[in-house]
Design a protein around this motif. Structure first.
Motif, PDB file in Angstrom:
ATOM      1  N   LEU A 115       0.813  -1.218   0.000  1.00 26.99           N
ATOM      2  CA  LEU A 115       0.000   0.000   0.000  1.00 26.99           C
ATOM      3  C   LEU A 115       0.846   1.268   0.000  1.00 26.99           C
ATOM      4  O   LEU A 115       0.437   2.285  -0.553  1.00 26.99           O
ATOM      5  CB  LEU A 115      -0.926   0.026   1.231  1.00 26.99           C
ATOM      6  N   THR A 116       1.992   1.224   0.658  1.00 26.51           N
ATOM      7  CA  THR A 116       2.788   2.447   0.786  1.00 26.51           C
ATOM      8  C   THR A 116       4.018   2.462  -0.114  1.00 26.51           C
ATOM      9  O   THR A 116       4.595   3.531  -0.337  1.00 26.51           O
ATOM     10  CB  THR A 116       3.277   2.640   2.242  1.00 26.51           C
ATOM     11  N   GLY A 117       4.433   1.292  -0.581  1.00 29.75           N
ATOM     12  CA  GLY A 117       5.653   1.215  -1.395  1.00 29.75           C
ATOM     13  C   GLY A 117       6.927   1.297  -0.569  1.00 29.75           C
ATOM     14  O   GLY A 117       8.035   1.292  -1.084  1.00 29.75           O
ATOM     15  N   LEU A 118       6.787   1.338   0.746  1.00 29.87           N
ATOM     16  CA  LEU A 118       7.958   1.475   1.614  1.00 29.87           C
ATOM     17  C   LEU A 118       8.361   0.099   2.146  1.00 29.87           C
ATOM     18  O   LEU A 118       7.519  -0.642   2.644  1.00 29.87           O
ATOM     19  CB  LEU A 118       7.627   2.410   2.799  1.00 29.87           C
ATOM     20  N   ASN A 119       9.639  -0.228   2.036  1.00 34.93           N
ATOM     21  CA  ASN A 119      10.059  -1.572   2.423  1.00 34.93           C
ATOM     22  C   ASN A 119      11.066  -1.596   3.575  1.00 34.93           C
ATOM     23  O   ASN A 119      11.725  -2.595   3.789  1.00 34.93           O
ATOM     24  CB  ASN A 119      10.641  -2.326   1.223  1.00 34.93           C
ATOM     25  N   ASP A 120      11.161  -0.510   4.329  1.00 31.77           N
ATOM     26  CA  ASP A 120      12.165  -0.516   5.398  1.00 31.77           C
ATOM     27  C   ASP A 120      11.666  -1.163   6.686  1.00 31.77           C
ATOM     28  O   ASP A 120      12.419  -1.281   7.644  1.00 31.77           O
ATOM     29  CB  ASP A 120      12.701   0.889   5.680  1.00 31.77           C
ATOM     30  N   SER A 121      10.391  -1.567   6.719  1.00 35.23           N
ATOM     31  CA  SER A 121       9.941  -2.249   7.944  1.00 35.23           C
ATOM     32  C   SER A 121       9.607  -3.712   7.702  1.00 35.23           C
ATOM     33  O   SER A 121       9.178  -4.397   8.607  1.00 35.23           O
ATOM     34  CB  SER A 121       8.726  -1.534   8.535  1.00 35.23           C
ATOM     35  N   ILE A 122       9.813  -4.181   6.479  1.00 34.38           N
ATOM     36  CA  ILE A 122       9.510  -5.580   6.201  1.00 34.38           C
ATOM     37  C   ILE A 122      10.820  -6.355   6.105  1.00 34.38           C
ATOM     38  O   ILE A 122      11.774  -5.911   5.465  1.00 34.38           O
ATOM     39  CB  ILE A 122       8.639  -5.725   4.923  1.00 34.38           C
ATOM     40  N   LEU A 123      10.847  -7.498   6.783  1.00 34.90           N
ATOM     41  CA  LEU A 123      12.058  -8.319   6.751  1.00 34.90           C
ATOM     42  C   LEU A 123      12.219  -8.924   5.352  1.00 34.90           C
ATOM     43  O   LEU A 123      11.221  -9.266   4.712  1.00 34.90           O
ATOM     44  CB  LEU A 123      11.958  -9.453   7.775  1.00 34.90           C
TER      45      LEU A 123
ATOM     46  N   LYS B 133      19.024   0.474  14.875  1.00 33.68           N
ATOM     47  CA  LYS B 133      19.481   1.061  13.608  1.00 33.68           C
ATOM     48  C   LYS B 133      18.773   0.457  12.396  1.00 33.68           C
ATOM     49  O   LYS B 133      18.453   1.148  11.441  1.00 33.68           O
ATOM     50  CB  LYS B 133      20.977   0.775  13.471  1.00 33.68           C
ATOM     51  N   PHE B 134      18.522  -0.850  12.425  1.00 35.81           N
ATOM     52  CA  PHE B 134      18.049  -1.538  11.222  1.00 35.81           C
ATOM     53  C   PHE B 134      16.662  -2.166  11.348  1.00 35.81           C
ATOM     54  O   PHE B 134      16.012  -2.412  10.345  1.00 35.81           O
ATOM     55  CB  PHE B 134      19.043  -2.654  10.826  1.00 35.81           C
ATOM     56  N   TYR B 135      16.219  -2.457  12.561  1.00 36.27           N
ATOM     57  CA  TYR B 135      14.994  -3.250  12.704  1.00 36.27           C
ATOM     58  C   TYR B 135      14.002  -2.666  13.704  1.00 36.27           C
ATOM     59  O   TYR B 135      13.162  -3.394  14.233  1.00 36.27           O
ATOM     60  CB  TYR B 135      15.351  -4.693  13.128  1.00 36.27           C
ATOM     61  N   SER B 136      14.066  -1.356  13.955  1.00 37.54           N
ATOM     62  CA  SER B 136      13.239  -0.785  15.024  1.00 37.54           C
ATOM     63  C   SER B 136      11.745  -0.935  14.715  1.00 37.54           C
ATOM     64  O   SER B 136      10.957  -1.227  15.611  1.00 37.54           O
ATOM     65  CB  SER B 136      13.595   0.678  15.273  1.00 37.54           C
ATOM     66  N   LYS B 137      11.362  -0.750  13.446  1.00 36.00           N
ATOM     67  CA  LYS B 137       9.925  -0.841  13.120  1.00 36.00           C
ATOM     68  C   LYS B 137       9.424  -2.268  13.302  1.00 36.00           C
ATOM     69  O   LYS B 137       8.330  -2.490  13.834  1.00 36.00           O
ATOM     70  CB  LYS B 137       9.672  -0.368  11.697  1.00 36.00           C
ATOM     71  N   LYS B 138      10.219  -3.231  12.847  1.00 32.62           N
ATOM     72  CA  LYS B 138       9.797  -4.624  12.969  1.00 32.62           C
ATOM     73  C   LYS B 138       9.728  -5.021  14.436  1.00 32.62           C
ATOM     74  O   LYS B 138       8.796  -5.688  14.876  1.00 32.62           O
ATOM     75  CB  LYS B 138      10.768  -5.546  12.218  1.00 32.62           C
ATOM     76  N   TYR B 139      10.730  -4.612  15.190  1.00 28.76           N
ATOM     77  CA  TYR B 139      10.756  -4.929  16.614  1.00 28.76           C
ATOM     78  C   TYR B 139       9.527  -4.335  17.304  1.00 28.76           C
ATOM     79  O   TYR B 139       8.860  -5.005  18.094  1.00 28.76           O
ATOM     80  CB  TYR B 139      12.050  -4.382  17.233  1.00 28.76           C
ATOM     81  N   SER B 140       9.199  -3.091  16.954  1.00 29.37           N
ATOM     82  CA  SER B 140       8.016  -2.436  17.530  1.00 29.37           C
ATOM     83  C   SER B 140       6.751  -3.216  17.193  1.00 29.37           C
ATOM     84  O   SER B 140       5.908  -3.463  18.057  1.00 29.37           O
ATOM     85  CB  SER B 140       7.913  -1.005  16.977  1.00 29.37           C
TER      86      SER B 140
END
Lengths: 155, 150
Positions: A115-123, B133-140
């Motif tokens: 939905l957002t095109g942002l991939n910095d929170s997906i493993l 630094k790298f995984y704060s959103k996932k951790y949250s």
């Protein structure tokens, strides 16, 4: 509890519109903003009766939260400063409309990415896995999975 | 016919016997993540005995990979080899953390909240700088998932 800024109101409005457009569902959860300390009472209330022995451990994790959807109160709490991001808001809004269970997290991460095109929170592992799932069943059915009772990964 | 056995130099011998040991790998892993750590923190985080940490640090210092500019605080050296090692190890460490977070995300609604809580706390205690630094959103998001699973 903090005051909701115009910026957050705008992100909230955009998130609700996006989800209504993509899922045909209205997000009804109320958005609240606060510091990590403000989050402690509502979070504590949501699980203390069921797991009092976990209170202190989980409270030590609260400073690492950006935001959280609390199903008990149907509220989305956004942490002032760190959580005021479109991805975080969309993520929690998706949890607020989610019906599938278990395996709730990765499907939401993937849909936030789509939905957002942002991939910095997906493993990377999740992205690889769900790209294949999308190829196999289509994005429309991934969205249906989120809104259906049953395992989020039963397809 | 004489068989020639090349003799390792003292430096090569130290590298072979120090960098490759499990104890050294543990200590180096934490120094890559945390940049600098006090002696006591290395003992706690690695779970190794004090004597093991002491001896391993001594060997790592002798090999030039670790240094201690401030008494009791340890960090990686700035030489080319160590910095290249740090770069490579950072990539590996990110993969280890990512894999751990992925496993937690798969378990979060099916395994006891006690176990998930302990796993999240372990990761934070061991690898906090990299998580932030790298995984704060996932951790949250995993913390949120944990709380809603109780």
């Amino acid at each position: 509890m903090g005051v909701i800024s115009d910026q957050l109101l705008e992100l909230d409005s955009q998130g609700r519109s996006l989800i209504k457009k993509e899922f045909g569902v209205q997000v009804t959860a109320e958005i609240r903003i606060g510091t990590s300390t403000d989050l402690i009472p509502p979070i504590r209330k949501s699980f203390t009766e069921r797991a009092p022995h976990l209170v202190s451990k989980i409270e030590s994790l609260i400073p690492d939260l950006d935001g959280i959807y609390l199903k008990d109160t149907h509220e989305i709490w956004i942490v002032q400063g760190r959580g005021e991001k479109f991805q975080t808001i969309v993520h929690e809004m998706l949890h607020s409309i989610q019906k599938c269970f278990p395996n709730r997290e990765n499907i939401v991460d993937f849909l936030v990415y789509k939905l957002t095109g942002l991939n910095d929170s997906i493993l990377p592992e999740v992205l690889t896995e769900w790209i294949e799932i999308e190829k196999s069943i289509g994005l429309k059915n991934v969205k249906k999975l989120l809104l259906s009772e049953g395992d989020c990964e039963e397809f | 016919m004489a068989i020639h056995h090349p003799q390792k130099t003292r430096n090569e011998d130290y590298l072979d016997k120090t960098l490759g040991t499990p104890s050294a790998q543990k200590i180096l892993r934490f120094l890559v993540c945390w940049e600098k750590l006090p002696y006591r923190d290395l003992i706690v985080k690695s779970g190794l005995s004090e004597s093991n940490v002491y001896l391993t640090l001594k060997k790592l210092q002798q090999s030039g990979v670790v240094k201690s500019d401030v008494r009791g605080i340890y960090q990686l050296s700035e030489d080319e080899f160590t910095q290249s090692f740090k770069t490579a190890y950072s990539v590996l460490l990110k993969r280890i953390i990512s894999q751990n977070l992925y496993e937690i995300s798969r378990q979060i609604d099916v395994v006891s909240p006690e176990k998930i809580t302990d796993q999240l706390l372990y990761l934070k205690d061991a690898y906090k700088p990299f998580i932030e630094k790298f995984y704060s959103k996932k951790y949250s998001s995993l913390i949120g998932g944990l709380i809603n699973s109780i």
